[in-house]
Structure formats: structure tokens, C-alpha cells
Design a protein around this motif. Structure first.
Motif, PDB file in Angstrom:
ATOM      1  N   GLY A 192     -41.144  16.632  75.843  1.00  0.00           N
ATOM      2  CA  GLY A 192     -40.502  15.634  76.705  1.00  0.00           C
ATOM      3  C   GLY A 192     -41.465  14.512  77.027  1.00  0.00           C
ATOM      4  O   GLY A 192     -42.671  14.745  77.174  1.00  0.00           O
ATOM      5  N   ASN A 193     -40.945  13.298  77.134  1.00  0.00           N
ATOM      6  CA  ASN A 193     -41.808  12.153  77.419  1.00  0.00           C
ATOM      7  C   ASN A 193     -42.081  11.969  78.906  1.00  0.00           C
ATOM      8  O   ASN A 193     -43.146  11.506  79.286  1.00  0.00           O
ATOM      9  CB  ASN A 193     -41.193  10.867  76.841  1.00  0.00           C
ATOM     10  N   ASP A 194     -41.120  12.310  79.752  1.00  0.00           N
ATOM     11  CA  ASP A 194     -41.321  12.225  81.198  1.00  0.00           C
ATOM     12  C   ASP A 194     -41.669  13.627  81.697  1.00  0.00           C
ATOM     13  O   ASP A 194     -40.798  14.426  82.044  1.00  0.00           O
ATOM     14  CB  ASP A 194     -40.057  11.698  81.883  1.00  0.00           C
ATOM     15  N   TYR A 195     -42.954  13.927  81.718  1.00  0.00           N
ATOM     16  CA  TYR A 195     -43.387  15.302  82.015  1.00  0.00           C
ATOM     17  C   TYR A 195     -42.855  15.816  83.348  1.00  0.00           C
ATOM     18  O   TYR A 195     -42.447  16.975  83.451  1.00  0.00           O
ATOM     19  CB  TYR A 195     -44.920  15.374  82.039  1.00  0.00           C
ATOM     20  N   ARG A 196     -42.866  14.956  84.353  1.00  0.00           N
ATOM     21  CA  ARG A 196     -42.477  15.421  85.686  1.00  0.00           C
ATOM     22  C   ARG A 196     -40.979  15.674  85.765  1.00  0.00           C
ATOM     23  O   ARG A 196     -40.538  16.712  86.265  1.00  0.00           O
ATOM     24  CB  ARG A 196     -42.928  14.408  86.749  1.00  0.00           C
ATOM     25  N   LYS A 197     -40.184  14.729  85.280  1.00  0.00           N
ATOM     26  CA  LYS A 197     -38.726  14.893  85.355  1.00  0.00           C
ATOM     27  C   LYS A 197     -38.253  16.037  84.474  1.00  0.00           C
ATOM     28  O   LYS A 197     -37.254  16.689  84.771  1.00  0.00           O
ATOM     29  CB  LYS A 197     -38.007  13.600  84.958  1.00  0.00           C
ATOM     30  N   ARG A 238     -48.429  10.364  75.602  1.00  0.00           N
ATOM     31  CA  ARG A 238     -49.868  10.533  75.833  1.00  0.00           C
ATOM     32  C   ARG A 238     -50.314   9.943  77.171  1.00  0.00           C
ATOM     33  O   ARG A 238     -51.326  10.375  77.743  1.00  0.00           O
ATOM     34  CB  ARG A 238     -50.657   9.867  74.712  1.00  0.00           C
ATOM     35  N   ALA A 239     -49.583   8.966  77.679  1.00  0.00           N
ATOM     36  CA  ALA A 239     -49.988   8.304  78.920  1.00  0.00           C
ATOM     37  C   ALA A 239     -50.032   9.267  80.096  1.00  0.00           C
ATOM     38  O   ALA A 239     -50.774   9.052  81.062  1.00  0.00           O
ATOM     39  CB  ALA A 239     -49.041   7.144  79.223  1.00  0.00           C
ATOM     40  N   HIS A 240     -49.236  10.351  80.032  1.00  0.00           N
ATOM     41  CA  HIS A 240     -49.192  11.303  81.151  1.00  0.00           C
ATOM     42  C   HIS A 240     -50.225  12.419  81.032  1.00  0.00           C
ATOM     43  O   HIS A 240     -50.357  13.233  81.948  1.00  0.00           O
ATOM     44  CB  HIS A 240     -47.791  11.928  81.242  1.00  0.00           C
ATOM     45  N   ILE A 241     -50.933  12.480  79.911  1.00  0.00           N
ATOM     46  CA  ILE A 241     -51.814  13.620  79.673  1.00  0.00           C
ATOM     47  C   ILE A 241     -52.933  13.748  80.716  1.00  0.00           C
ATOM     48  O   ILE A 241     -53.145  14.851  81.247  1.00  0.00           O
ATOM     49  CB  ILE A 241     -52.386  13.576  78.240  1.00  0.00           C
ATOM     50  N   PRO A 242     -53.665  12.682  81.067  1.00  0.00           N
ATOM     51  CA  PRO A 242     -54.761  12.856  82.042  1.00  0.00           C
ATOM     52  C   PRO A 242     -54.293  13.461  83.360  1.00  0.00           C
ATOM     53  O   PRO A 242     -54.958  14.352  83.913  1.00  0.00           O
ATOM     54  CB  PRO A 242     -55.290  11.429  82.230  1.00  0.00           C
ATOM     55  N   GLU A 243     -53.159  12.997  83.870  1.00  0.00           N
ATOM     56  CA  GLU A 243     -52.642  13.517  85.143  1.00  0.00           C
ATOM     57  C   GLU A 243     -52.354  15.008  85.047  1.00  0.00           C
ATOM     58  O   GLU A 243     -52.702  15.791  85.954  1.00  0.00           O
ATOM     59  CB  GLU A 243     -51.369  12.761  85.524  1.00  0.00           C
ATOM     60  N   GLY A 303     -56.381  26.545  86.767  1.00  0.00           N
ATOM     61  CA  GLY A 303     -57.220  27.374  85.922  1.00  0.00           C
ATOM     62  C   GLY A 303     -56.673  27.551  84.520  1.00  0.00           C
ATOM     63  O   GLY A 303     -56.985  28.540  83.837  1.00  0.00           O
ATOM     64  N   LEU A 304     -55.890  26.589  84.058  1.00  0.00           N
ATOM     65  CA  LEU A 304     -55.222  26.700  82.765  1.00  0.00           C
ATOM     66  C   LEU A 304     -55.813  25.778  81.707  1.00  0.00           C
ATOM     67  O   LEU A 304     -55.208  25.567  80.653  1.00  0.00           O
ATOM     68  CB  LEU A 304     -53.723  26.374  82.922  1.00  0.00           C
ATOM     69  N   GLN A 305     -56.979  25.222  81.965  1.00  0.00           N
ATOM     70  CA  GLN A 305     -57.520  24.205  81.066  1.00  0.00           C
ATOM     71  C   GLN A 305     -57.708  24.706  79.630  1.00  0.00           C
ATOM     72  O   GLN A 305     -57.655  23.911  78.683  1.00  0.00           O
ATOM     73  CB  GLN A 305     -58.850  23.658  81.608  1.00  0.00           C
ATOM     74  N   ASP A 306     -57.888  26.011  79.445  1.00  0.00           N
ATOM     75  CA  ASP A 306     -58.068  26.552  78.098  1.00  0.00           C
ATOM     76  C   ASP A 306     -56.774  27.109  77.502  1.00  0.00           C
ATOM     77  O   ASP A 306     -56.775  27.622  76.373  1.00  0.00           O
ATOM     78  CB  ASP A 306     -59.123  27.661  78.115  1.00  0.00           C
ATOM     79  N   ARG A 307     -55.674  27.008  78.262  1.00  0.00           N
ATOM     80  CA  ARG A 307     -54.416  27.605  77.807  1.00  0.00           C
ATOM     81  C   ARG A 307     -53.320  26.574  77.561  1.00  0.00           C
ATOM     82  O   ARG A 307     -52.222  26.942  77.110  1.00  0.00           O
ATOM     83  CB  ARG A 307     -53.923  28.635  78.845  1.00  0.00           C
ATOM     84  N   VAL A 308     -53.583  25.306  77.854  1.00  0.00           N
ATOM     85  CA  VAL A 308     -52.591  24.254  77.655  1.00  0.00           C
ATOM     86  C   VAL A 308     -53.116  23.275  76.615  1.00  0.00           C
ATOM     87  O   VAL A 308     -54.220  22.737  76.759  1.00  0.00           O
ATOM     88  CB  VAL A 308     -52.270  23.521  78.971  1.00  0.00           C
ATOM     89  N   PHE A 309     -52.323  23.034  75.585  1.00  0.00           N
ATOM     90  CA  PHE A 309     -52.711  22.156  74.486  1.00  0.00           C
ATOM     91  C   PHE A 309     -51.796  20.928  74.498  1.00  0.00           C
ATOM     92  O   PHE A 309     -50.602  21.034  74.203  1.00  0.00           O
ATOM     93  CB  PHE A 309     -52.607  22.896  73.153  1.00  0.00           C
ATOM     94  N   PHE A 310     -52.352  19.785  74.876  1.00  0.00           N
ATOM     95  CA  PHE A 310     -51.587  18.544  74.931  1.00  0.00           C
ATOM     96  C   PHE A 310     -51.664  17.880  73.553  1.00  0.00           C
ATOM     97  O   PHE A 310     -52.727  17.416  73.133  1.00  0.00           O
ATOM     98  CB  PHE A 310     -52.130  17.624  76.010  1.00  0.00           C
TER      99      PHE A 310
END
Length: 402
Positions: free
Chosen positions: A227-232, A257-262, A271-278
Motif C-alpha cells: 500500500g502507498n498510504d501506510y497509515r491509512k 518510499r517517502a513513508h519509509i523513514p517514519e 524492537g522490530l528493526q531486524d524483522r521488517v523489510f521495506f
């Protein structure tokens, strides 16, 4: 990117041919744009075999034999409402003559066929508001050039006009349109998004290849979010649910990609930094479907949700928000060909359901089989014929007007 038969808007129309000359416009004509863009692209690809199709867009990342592309200028991208007004005016000028059918996927006052991909602005502004709350909304509208522009374009878009056809993507949005613009009810038709059915069901070999291509771990259960609007589309709740799952479960995120940093920050906080692949936007999402074990689509608002249908076509079990939130859910049978979530913001319930899907091979296999069977009824070739029937009505109406 070089484009075939690219023209500049405003050039004189080509000589008439013995098939319909169709103008189609989206501001963005790219497979990475989202569901609305992929819907438009798929129809163009199907219809171009039988008709002379011209695409008008500000961003074009597409090539298809027989399609003529017209790049529309964008002198002012922001504010967006000014660009929307510019695009509507530019495409009106370019298509005011020389076409048998003008098909708009944008909020504009012109177009014989208007395809609706989002909730009407009128509905979003005023639903559930009465008394002083409704009065405050009226004040907000009348003091906002942006809202006045959007509402003005929308009102003109759905105004009754001989031959005009309004297409919606689900019965859910049809009901919303009937409530918001009842005058357009006689013009309404439902044509859902479709799929190009993959030739074969994914195997362990194709899954391994897809994971290698995307840089995903080979042996971990993998959830997929698209999805492009990650929050919605509900990614915050999905991240909270992931934190409750077994530590070997990972999540692949496809989209803007614009939402990836947030959301990298949100994942890190859990604590999911190693379990989520953007993975960002993918020109071809098929490898992501092939790599995953389950699609999770906890959307808060979707007129249809093409990603769900696409995933089902790849025999992927799906967990998706219920009919209150998502158009395709009204066509699904919970527990049979998908699992529907009554509350897509309930992370605990989502985690519990995902645990069952990921650990019970019987449940996962049944969902996968029934998902593909469901998807076979929604192929683009048949849906394009439905669209063609509406074009025929437009052409007949034009002839009656002389």
C-alpha cells in the motif's frame, strides 16, 4: 524512458479510423502509482487491441503497443488542488473534440465515463455530522479554496449528462455515491478491478527465487503488506501485531518510499528493526506475492483493494478488513476464501489470527486454494468487455446528440 508515439497535448487529432478513438486520463500513469493507476493501465492494455487509445498524464512510466501517450504539463505541482484544476483544464482542452469516448480516472468536470476510485470529498467531509458540527464544516469549506475546488469539480463530474457513465469499483462505493450524489444513480455501474491470472501456482522453488530477488530471509514465515498510504492502509496496527508474533516471523512492506523513514522509526521503537523489510515501490509486485506466506491488509478505507485480489490470484492467504472498511470484503466469505477483520485496529486479535494462519498448514492451504478459485472470476479480459459496453452507450448518445 523513451515512450512510443509520444505527442504533445494540443496537436490536431489524427485521421479517423474505423474503431473508437478513446482518450484516457490519469495524472500518474505508472504501475507503482497505486490501485487506481493499475486499474487504468490494465484497461488500457486490454482495450488497445481493439481501439485507438490515447493516454493523457503528467507522469508516464508505461509502454504498450498501439497506445499513444500525451504528456500533460505540470507548471505547479503544489498546492495539489491547483495542479488538479490545471490538469482538468488541460485535458478538457486537449480532448474537447476528435474522440469517440473520453474516460476520466480523475476529479474533472468533463469525461463521458468517470471511474471513481476514492470516497467522494462530499461524503468524507460531512458523513456523520449534524447540527453545529455540520455548520462548522460548511464554514471550513467556504473559507477554503482547496475544498471549494475539489467539491466544485466533483459536483460537475457527477452531474447528469446525456450518455455519461459513472463507474464504481464495488457495491460499497456505489452505496456511498448514491447517498452523496443521488442524481447520478441512473448513470452508475459497478466494474470491479481485475487480475491477470498467473499461469501457475507458486512453488517452493519460485518462492525461494522471489525471496532471493527481494533480499528476504529464506526460512522465516513472511507476512506481506502492500500500500502507498501506510497509515491509512493500517501498517501501524500490523507492526503492533507483528511485535506479538513469534520472533522468527518477518514482514515485507511494499509501497511509497517517502513513508519509509517514519515507519522505520515506528518499527525500531517496537524492537522490530531486524524483522521488517521495506522494499519501496515495485514495478512488478508479483515476486512479493510469490515470496510471502500471507497478505495482511488492515485498511481503514479502501473502495476495493486491488492488492487483495492480486494476492489471491497468486494463491496467497489473505487477512483483510471487513466490508465496513474495504470494498472487496463484501464479495468474500470469511474463513473460506479470506479472513475478514471486524476491527482492523485490534492488534491483539490480528496477532492471534495470524498465528493460526501461519502455524496451521490445513487452514493456510484451504485459504490459498479458495483464494485462487475466487480470483479466476475477476480477470481483466472479461471486465474490459463490460467497460466496452459502456463505451458503446456513450457512442450511441453522442450520435443522438448529433
Amino acid at each position: 524512458m523513451s515512450l512510443p508515439q509520444t505527442e504533445t497535448v494540443g496537436l490536431t487529432a489524427a485521421a479517423a479510423v474505423p474503431r473508437w478513438r478513446v482518450a484516457v486520463f490519469n495524472r500518474t500513469f505508472s504501475a507503482t502509482g497505486g490501485g487506481a493507476e493499475r486499474y487504468s493501465i490494465a484497461l488500457v492494455e486490454e482495450l488497445a487491441a481493439r481501439h485507438e487509445v490515447h493516454v493523457f498524464a503528467q507522469e508516464i512510466h508505461h509502454q504498450w503497443p498501439g497506445v499513444t501517450y500525451h504528456r500533460v504539463s505540470a507548471p505547479l505541482r503544489k498546492p495539489r488542488w491547483v495542479n488538479q484544476l490545471w490538469f482538468a483544464a488541460a485535458t478538457w482542452w486537449a480532448t474537447r473534440r476528435g474522440f469517440d469516448v473520453v474516460h476520466s480516472h480523475e476529479n474533472s468536470w468533463h469525461g463521458d465515463v468517470q471511474t471513481v476510485h476514492v470516497m467522494p470529498v462530499l461524503y468524507s467531509l460531512f458523513r456523520g455530522r449534524s447540527g453545529w458540527r455540520r455548520l462548522l464544516r460548511h464554514i471550513k469549506v467556504w473559507t477554503s479554496p482547496r475544498l471549494l475546488t475539489y467539491l466544485g469539480l466533483e459536483r460537475a463530474r457527477y452531474a447528469p449528462q446525456q450518455g455519461r457513465q459513472v463507474v464504481v469499483t464495488s457495491d460499497h462505493i456505489r452505496a456511498v455515491m448514491a447517498e452523496s450524489y443521488p442524481q447520478c444513480l441512473p448513470m452508475l455501474s459497478v466494474i470491479t478491478p481485475g487480475i491477470h491470472l498467473p499461469a501457475s501456482i507458486p512453488t517452493a522453488t519460485t518462492r525461494a527465487a522471489a525471496r532471493t530477488l527481494l533480499g528476504l530471509p529464506q526460512d522465516s514465515p513472511c507476512l506481506l503488506f502492500v500500500g502507498n498510504d501506510y497509515r491509512k492502509k493500517g501498517l501501524p496496527t500490523l507492526l503492533q501485531a507483528l511485535a506479538r508474533l513469534a520472533p522468527e516471523v518477518v514482514l515485507a512492506v511494499v509501497g511509497n518510499r517517502a513513508h519509509i523513514p517514519e515507519f522505520e522509526a515506528e518499527a525500531g521503537a517496537l524492537g522490530l528493526q531486524d524483522r521488517v523489510f521495506f522494499l519501496g515501490s515495485l514495478q512488478d509486485v508479483a515476486p512479493a506475492y510469490e515470496a510471502a506466506d500471507c497478505l495482511v491488509h488492515p485498511t481503514l478505507e479502501d473502495t476495493f483493494a486491488m492488492v487483495v485480489l492480486e494476492a489471491m490470484a497468486h494463491s496467497l492467504p489473505v487477512l483483510v478488513s471487513g466490508p465496513r472498511y474495504c470494498g472487496i470484503a463484501g464479495l468474500l466469505q470469511s474463513g473460506i476464501n479470506a479472513i475478514l477483520m471486524d476491527d482492523p485496529t485490534d492488534a491483539a486479535a490480528m496477532a492471534q489470527t495470524l498465528t493460526q494462519v501461519l502455524t496451521d498448514e490445513g487452514v493456510r492451504s484451504a485459504l490459498a486454494t479458495n483464494a485462487r478459485e475466487f480470483a479466476t472470476a475477476y480477470q481483466w479480459r472479461e471486465l474490459a468487455l463490460q467497460q466496452e459496453q459502456l463505451y458503446h452507450k456513450v457512442v450511441l448518445a453522442r450520435r443522438k446528440r448529433g
